[in-house]
Each structure stands twice: as structure tokens, then as C-alpha cells.
Design an enzyme around this catalytic site. Structure first.
Site, PDB file in Angstrom:
ATOM      1  N   LEU A 126      31.335   0.495 -48.392  1.00 34.17           N
ATOM      2  CA  LEU A 126      29.954  -0.268 -48.513  1.00 34.17           C
ATOM      3  C   LEU A 126      29.272   0.763 -49.036  1.00 34.17           C
ATOM      4  O   LEU A 126      28.914   1.956 -48.520  1.00 34.17           O
ATOM      5  CB  LEU A 126      29.679  -0.363 -47.081  1.00 34.17           C
ATOM      6  CG  LEU A 126      28.044  -1.362 -46.688  1.00 34.17           C
ATOM      7  CD1 LEU A 126      28.178  -3.182 -47.611  1.00 34.17           C
ATOM      8  CD2 LEU A 126      27.564  -1.719 -45.696  1.00 34.17           C
TER       9      LEU A 126
ATOM     10  N   ARG B  25      35.936 -13.747 -41.525  1.00 36.64           N
ATOM     11  CA  ARG B  25      36.094 -13.018 -43.260  1.00 36.64           C
ATOM     12  C   ARG B  25      36.737 -13.310 -44.370  1.00 36.64           C
ATOM     13  O   ARG B  25      36.648 -14.031 -45.496  1.00 36.64           O
ATOM     14  CB  ARG B  25      35.832 -11.362 -42.968  1.00 36.64           C
ATOM     15  CG  ARG B  25      34.614 -10.638 -43.483  1.00 36.64           C
ATOM     16  CD  ARG B  25      34.347  -9.117 -43.094  1.00 36.64           C
ATOM     17  NE  ARG B  25      33.457  -9.132 -42.299  1.00 36.64           N
ATOM     18  CZ  ARG B  25      32.466  -9.451 -41.609  1.00 36.64           C
ATOM     19  NH1 ARG B  25      32.126  -9.860 -43.018  1.00 36.64           N
ATOM     20  NH2 ARG B  25      31.528  -8.892 -41.391  1.00 36.64           N
TER      21      ARG B  25
ATOM     22  N   LEU C 227      31.973  -7.240 -48.064  1.00 34.33           N
ATOM     23  CA  LEU C 227      32.949  -8.321 -48.945  1.00 34.33           C
ATOM     24  C   LEU C 227      34.058  -7.450 -48.447  1.00 34.33           C
ATOM     25  O   LEU C 227      34.639  -6.063 -48.233  1.00 34.33           O
ATOM     26  CB  LEU C 227      33.383  -8.163 -49.789  1.00 34.33           C
ATOM     27  CG  LEU C 227      31.072  -9.140 -50.222  1.00 34.33           C
ATOM     28  CD1 LEU C 227      30.800  -8.826 -52.030  1.00 34.33           C
ATOM     29  CD2 LEU C 227      31.611 -10.487 -49.914  1.00 34.33           C
TER      30      LEU C 227
ATOM     31  N   GLU D  13      12.988  -2.243 -57.695  1.00 29.39           N
ATOM     32  CA  GLU D  13      14.124  -2.712 -58.032  1.00 29.39           C
ATOM     33  C   GLU D  13      14.038  -3.642 -58.610  1.00 29.39           C
ATOM     34  O   GLU D  13      14.837  -4.058 -59.149  1.00 29.39           O
ATOM     35  CB  GLU D  13      14.375  -3.070 -56.820  1.00 29.39           C
ATOM     36  CG  GLU D  13      14.880  -2.496 -55.198  1.00 29.39           C
ATOM     37  CD  GLU D  13      14.988  -3.409 -54.035  1.00 29.39           C
ATOM     38  OE1 GLU D  13      15.997  -4.139 -53.964  1.00 29.39           O
ATOM     39  OE2 GLU D  13      14.273  -2.889 -52.806  1.00 29.39           O
TER      40      GLU D  13
ATOM     41  N   ASN E 280      25.218  -4.576 -57.429  1.00 25.50           N
ATOM     42  CA  ASN E 280      24.886  -4.389 -56.406  1.00 25.50           C
ATOM     43  C   ASN E 280      23.761  -2.995 -56.468  1.00 25.50           C
ATOM     44  O   ASN E 280      23.452  -2.481 -57.087  1.00 25.50           O
ATOM     45  CB  ASN E 280      25.505  -3.999 -55.101  1.00 25.50           C
ATOM     46  CG  ASN E 280      24.773  -4.552 -53.471  1.00 25.50           C
ATOM     47  OD1 ASN E 280      23.727  -5.369 -53.316  1.00 25.50           O
ATOM     48  ND2 ASN E 280      24.789  -3.178 -52.768  1.00 25.50           N
TER      49      ASN E 280
ATOM     50  N   MET F  17      23.952 -10.656 -48.521  1.00 16.22           N
ATOM     51  CA  MET F  17      23.883  -9.418 -46.847  1.00 16.22           C
ATOM     52  C   MET F  17      25.164  -9.845 -46.051  1.00 16.22           C
ATOM     53  O   MET F  17      25.128  -9.832 -44.834  1.00 16.22           O
ATOM     54  CB  MET F  17      22.766  -9.929 -45.640  1.00 16.22           C
ATOM     55  CG  MET F  17      21.080  -9.589 -46.909  1.00 16.22           C
ATOM     56  SD  MET F  17      21.112  -7.716 -46.829  1.00 16.22           S
ATOM     57  CE  MET F  17      20.955  -7.430 -45.459  1.00 16.22           C
ATOM     58  N   ARG F  18      26.490  -9.455 -47.232  1.00 18.93           N
ATOM     59  CA  ARG F  18      27.760  -9.591 -45.841  1.00 18.93           C
ATOM     60  C   ARG F  18      28.217  -8.820 -46.662  1.00 18.93           C
ATOM     61  O   ARG F  18      28.601  -8.288 -47.656  1.00 18.93           O
ATOM     62  CB  ARG F  18      28.436 -11.085 -47.186  1.00 18.93           C
ATOM     63  CG  ARG F  18      27.317 -12.226 -46.026  1.00 18.93           C
ATOM     64  CD  ARG F  18      28.033 -11.997 -44.114  1.00 18.93           C
ATOM     65  NE  ARG F  18      29.165 -12.599 -44.206  1.00 18.93           N
ATOM     66  CZ  ARG F  18      29.621 -12.414 -43.077  1.00 18.93           C
ATOM     67  NH1 ARG F  18      28.441 -13.056 -41.786  1.00 18.93           N
ATOM     68  NH2 ARG F  18      31.205 -12.463 -42.919  1.00 18.93           N
TER      69      ARG F  18
ATOM     70  N   HIS G 230      20.902  -1.430 -54.184  1.00 17.62           N
ATOM     71  CA  HIS G 230      20.446  -1.171 -52.246  1.00 17.62           C
ATOM     72  C   HIS G 230      19.232  -0.521 -52.401  1.00 17.62           C
ATOM     73  O   HIS G 230      19.439   0.670 -53.376  1.00 17.62           O
ATOM     74  CB  HIS G 230      21.655  -0.110 -52.287  1.00 17.62           C
ATOM     75  CG  HIS G 230      22.230   0.446 -50.699  1.00 17.62           C
ATOM     76  ND1 HIS G 230      21.898  -0.200 -49.359  1.00 17.62           N
ATOM     77  CD2 HIS G 230      21.049   1.881 -50.258  1.00 17.62           C
ATOM     78  CE1 HIS G 230      21.374   0.027 -47.996  1.00 17.62           C
ATOM     79  NE2 HIS G 230      21.418   1.663 -49.108  1.00 17.62           N
TER      80      HIS G 230
HETATM   81  C1  GRF Z   1      15.748  -6.212 -51.580  1.00 17.43           C
HETATM   82  O1  GRF Z   1      15.579  -5.257 -51.354  1.00 17.43           O
HETATM   83  C2  GRF Z   1      17.418  -5.451 -51.672  1.00 17.43           C
HETATM   84  O2  GRF Z   1      17.406  -4.295 -51.947  1.00 17.43           O
HETATM   85  C3  GRF Z   1      17.930  -5.294 -50.545  1.00 17.43           C
HETATM   86  O3  GRF Z   1      17.754  -6.607 -49.869  1.00 17.43           O
HETATM   87  C4  GRF Z   1      15.887  -7.203 -50.322  1.00 17.43           C
HETATM   88  C5  GRF Z   1      16.820  -8.411 -51.007  1.00 17.43           C
HETATM   89  O4  GRF Z   1      15.271  -9.218 -51.212  1.00 17.43           O
HETATM   90  N1  GRF Z   1      19.821  -5.217 -50.206  1.00 17.43           N
HETATM   91  P1  GRF Z   1      15.398 -10.137 -52.538  1.00 17.43           P
HETATM   92  O5  GRF Z   1      16.855 -11.131 -51.455  1.00 17.43           O
HETATM   93  O6  GRF Z   1      15.972  -9.418 -53.529  1.00 17.43           O
HETATM   94  O7  GRF Z   1      13.769 -10.489 -51.914  1.00 17.43           O
END
Ligand code: GRF
Length: 204
Positions: free
Chosen positions: A147, A68, A96, A177, A110, A93-94, A112
Site C-alpha cells: 500500500l 475482498r 486491493l 494534485e 494512484n 479508498m480500498r 497519494h
Molecule cells: C485526494 O486527496 C486523494 O489524493 C486522496 O483522496 C482524495 C480524493 O479526492 N487519496 P477526490 O475524490 O479526487 O476529489
């Protein structure tokens, strides 16, 4: 006039949040440049979009690094070539490492897909349904070493409806989002965000 700010966006896949940010920056003529889009996975949809848009893009594949720490160091080197004022994690999706997070302290956001502090981690929509929540949503926050914690910039709420499935709830949250993430990034670019302890202040 304030100088153009450099934004680097990290993705792992589809990149729909990244695309929402790129489009908002164009349409609203932000004083900012999307300097690069960097993915930890090859051949993802988000990279095709970057290519179509003529945005510099790169892959730093975590599978190419034994640890890592080595991955994060390589990622940091790649990111810093673009001199970011702001690093945006958009479906990245990692987890850090602390030195990486420290390096971008106060300039890494970020998103979430839950109303933090509820449901950190994965499968947030399934968790919300299982818990019988009637309200769910998404959170934009500054990234700290823990996290899915860190000072919250903004949240969007959506109702959980009786007939909801994981898919329908996911789609309802994702739509929000795409509203709140570009807005929060814009606030940062405009210099309106300041962190006071664990709170974020948004200047008028
Ligand atoms: C989103 O729902 C984000 O909040 C989550 O993963 C998804 C990613 O979607 N962590 P995208 O790659 O932005 O389309």
C-alpha cells in the site's frame, strides 16, 4: 498515429482528481478515451459528473461481496469490459488484493496526498502537521502490492504555513494534485513512462 488509449478511472467519492483528468483529456485533446468511471460506492458526486459528461459509469459496491477477493474479482471483470490500457485510482479508498494488482501491473496509477515515502495510509495532512513538517505535498505512483508504495512518477511540494489547519493544508495539496495527476496520466498515454526497478523513467 497511435491508436486511442482506453482509460478506466476508479473513484470512491467526490472524484475531483478524476474530473481534473477528464477535463485535461478534453481540453488538451489526448489520444485517449475515458472509457469508464467505476465507483465502489453508490450515489457519489463523481458518478453524477460522469453522467453529466456522458461517460460510461458503473458501481461495484464492496458491501455486496463477502470477501475482498470476491469484490476484487467482480471489480476486475467490470473494468476489463472496457479494455483499459491504463487504470487510474483517483481517491479510490480500498486496499486491493495481490492478484488484482498483479493483473494491472505496470498500467495502474494512484495519487497519494503526501510526499511518499512519508505518511502512507490515512490522515496524511494531520500526520504532516503533527510531525512539524515545513514541506508537504502529493505523489503519483505506479501501484504495487504494498500500500502506498511503488515506483514514483512525480511529486508536488507545497509549504506548510504556521497558521495551517488540516483543512487549509488539504486544500493546498489538492490544488497541486489536480495539476500533477493529469500530467502524469498524459505522460503514460504518450508512452513516455517506463519502470526500471523501483524508478520511473520519463522520456523526453
Ligand atoms: C485526494 O486527496 C486523494 O489524493 C486522496 O483522496 C482524495 C480524493 O479526492 N487519496 P477526490 O475524490 O479526487 O476529489
Amino acid at each position: 498515429m497511435r491508436a486511442m488509449r482506453n482509460i478506466v478511472i476508479l473513484i470512491s467519492g467526490r472524484g475531483s482528481n478524476m474530473q481534473a483528468i477528464v477535463k485535461a483529456a478534453q481540453i488538451e485533446r489526448w489520444p485517449a478515451k475515458i472509457a469508464a468511471i467505476i465507483s465502489n460506492r453508490r450515489d457519489v458526486e463523481g458518478l453524477l459528473f460522469a453522467q453529466e459528461q456522458g461517460i460510461p459509469h458503473a458501481v461495484v459496491a464492496n458491501g455486496d461481496y463477502p470477501t475482498r477477493a470476491e469484490f476484487d474479482a467482480a471489480l476486475q471483470t467490470e473494468i476489463d469490459r472496457f479494455q483499459p490500457d491504463l487504470l487510474v485510482l483517483a481517491g479510490f479508498m480500498r486496499i486491493l488484493t495481490a492478484p488484482f494488482v498483479e493483473h494491472y501491473a505496470g498500467r495502474m496509477l494512484n495519487i497519494h496526498p503526501s510526499l511518499l515515502p512519508k505518511f502512507p495510509g490515512l490522515a496524511t495532512h494531520r500526520q504532516a502537521l503533527a510531525a512539524g513538517e515545513v514541506v508537504h505535498g502529493a505523489t503519483v505512483h505506479f501501484v504495487t502490492a504494498q500500500l502506498d508504495h511503488g515506483p514514483i512518477v512525480t511529486q508536488a511540494e507545497v509549504p506548510v504555513l504556521p497558521a495551517d489547519t488540516e483543512e487549509s493544508l488539504t486544500a493546498r495539496v489538492l490544488e497541486q494534485e489536480h495539476v500533477i495527476y493529469p500530467r502524469a496520466v498524459r505522460w503514460f498515454i504518450e508512452g513516455r513512462l517506463s519502470i526500471e526497478g523501483d524508478q520511473v523513467h520519463i522520456a523526453e
